[in-house]
Design an enzyme around this catalytic site. Structure first.
Site, PDB file in Angstrom:
ATOM      1  CG  ASP A 190      65.457  37.240 106.711  1.00 22.51           C
ATOM      2  OD1 ASP A 190      65.449  36.823 107.880  1.00 22.51           O
ATOM      3  OD2 ASP A 190      66.491  37.361 106.026  1.00 22.51           O
ATOM      4  CG  ASP A 226      66.697  35.123 111.418  1.00 21.86           C
ATOM      5  OD1 ASP A 226      65.863  35.608 110.636  1.00 21.86           O
ATOM      6  OD2 ASP A 226      67.810  34.734 111.067  1.00 21.86           O
TER       7      ASP A 226
END
Length: 501
Positions: A94, A282
């Site tokens: 992430d 992201d």
């Protein structure tokens, strides 16, 4: 120590924990498999980007907590190992957070822990106790636990003495229960690391186990492929992209944030980002997220159906003429709704660079839910009318168009369903990044779930309103990264995009 180029193979939905060395010198791959997306699981695990859903909160260097993150059952993840002998875990890699956490063997009262692998410190000879408690807050829950230290293996490379979180409580049922990953490995900057823990990526650099201060993502969007993609630490694999990368500087450390230029629907500028918009890349967000007002315009253009908002139609019907007149007379957009009495004087919502954004929660506590909704709807209506004024539309035409937009407001969960048969008729969507166009075709920004007559198509755009000073903000998630190979250059503080191979 010899420098290595570390590759982690990613997969969608299902993994195998078989660790295979690559025949290429210095490359280490984790072999994984893929499972098709399931609509019921998608909906059950869907994370709202506004109140009521599970939002990941990012802590900034000044202690500010910003809700940005969504976790769905549409994620790319891989296998790491912790401890000696190694204990395997699937983690979501992430770029929007910075901590590493996995479930702890001391997690007794969270259902999610019973469905995932748990770290057992007593079985590791390299474990070091820290014990400091920590909590990572979410919009409708949190994970909590304590810090520990142990060796972490990523793609065949061992990172020594890595501080991570043993999660003893996981909230937000059913999100963590249904998640295909056990934990999360954050690749953001240390500025947003909870407890100021040193991220895994930083320790890889400090311990000189990678060749370059760079990592890169290749996400495979081919639904028939077993391989979900690859995350390369320490370099870039030229087989993953075509042409050259366009690089833009990181504008704010924390997550990987940069300045984006204009935003086009078809060949028409929305006028939203003519002066620039903040955006982040992201890998932990599945879709593309942007301000509600803009996403609604996109959904209207592609024929997506959301929730029919009676409040929206009421505002257009009762106040549309007045809003038009005030804007034409030169009243600033952020003052219009205050003047007509739909927003309080200190404002519950503001306009910034032409985009509606939500301000801090405390500014809204004085209003009822109904008043908040009317204020929000008024601000969106102002935005839409102002946008059409720039295109020289007549009042009747503009108000009719705005009334149609009310039909395209996203659902409370942020997403909108579209007719799969209309994909070929939909417009391209283009982001201007580094003065170059990055186009997404309908086939690329529509997410298909199921097969045959059970196939459901979902718009790849979801509503997200981020409060200032961080917002307004666009989030370019896996839908974008699947089309454009992405390089995260920590050494030069740059992000690079090129057409994915």
């Amino acid at each position: 120590m010899a420098h290595k180029l570390v590759q982690v193979t990613l997969c969608l939905w299902v993994f195998t924990s078989l660790l295979l060395p690559s025949p290429t010198a210095g490359l280490y791959r984790v072999s994984l498999k893929k499972q098709r997306l399931n609509l019921n699981r998608f909906k059950a695990a869907r994370i709202a980007m506004s109140g009521g859903g599970m939002l990941h909160n990012y802590g900034s260097s000044d202690g500010e907590v910003i809700p940005l993150k969504n976790y769905m059952d549409a994620q790319y993840y891989g296998v790491i190992a912790i401890g000696s002998p190694p204990q395997n875990f699937t983690v979501l890699f992430d770029t929007g957070s910075s901590n590493l956490w996995v479930p702890s063997s001391k997690c007794y009262f969270s259902i999610a822990c019973y469905f995932h692998s748990k770290y057992k410190s007593s079985r590791s000879s390299t474990y070091t106790k820290i014990g400091k408690p920590c909590e990572i807050n979410y919009g409708s829950g949190s994970i909590s636990g304590f810090f520990s230290q142990d060796n972490v293996e990523v793609g065949g490379v061992v990172v020594r003495d890595q501080v991570f979180v043993e999660a003893t409580r996981e909230g937000s049922f059913p999100t963590f229960v249904l998640a295909k990953f056990d934990g999360i490995l954050g690749l953001g900057f240390q500025e947003i690391s909870v407890g100021n823990a040193t991220p895994v990526w930083y320790n890889m650099l400090n311990q000189d186990v990678v060749r370059e201060d760079v990592f890169s993502f290749w996400l495979n969007r081919d639904p028939s492929a077993n391989e979900g993609g690859e995350l390369v630490f320490g370099g870039v694999d030229p087989k993953h992209y075509k042409g050259k990368h366009t690089y833009v500087p990181v504008t704010r450390k924390g997550y990987w944030q940069f300045d984006m230029g204009d935003f086009l629907i078809g060949n028409n500028s929305t006028g939203v980002c003519e002066g620039g918009c903040a955006a982040i890349v992201d890998s932990g967000t599945s879709l593309l997220a942007g301000p509600t007002a803009v996403v609604t315009e996109i959904n209207h253009a592609i024929g997506a159906e959301g929730v029919v908002s009676a409040e929206c139609k009421e505002v257009v019907s009762q106040y549309g003429d007045l809003i038009w007149e005030l804007l034409v007379s030169g009243v600033q957009p952020d003052k219009v709704c205050t003047q007509i009495g739909l927003c309080v004087l200190n404002g519950t919502r503001y306009m910034s660079s032409g985009i509606k954004t939500v301000v801090e929660k405390e500014n809204m506590e004085g209003l009822s839910a109904g008043d908040q909704l009317l204020c929000t709807t008024c601000q969106m209506t102002v935005f839409w009318i102002q946008s059409q004024l720039k295109q020289k539309g007549t009042k009747d035409t503009v108000l009719n168009y705005v009334n149609e937009l009310c039909q395209s407001l996203p659902s409370p969960m942020g997403e909108s369903v579209i007719d799969c048969a209309r994909i070929s008729l939909m417009p391209d969507i283009t982001f201007i990044i580094g003065d170059k166009p990055f186009k997404l075709t309908p086939d690329q920004y529509i997410v298909k779930m199921g097969e045959g007559i059970t196939t459901v198509c979902v718009s790849g755009f979801m509503a997200l309103d981020v409060s200032p000073p961080r917002g307004p903000l666009w989030i370019l998630g896996d839908v974008f990264m699947g089309v454009y190979h992405t390089v995260f250059d920590y050494g030069n503080l740059e992000i690079g995009f090129a057409e994915a191979a």
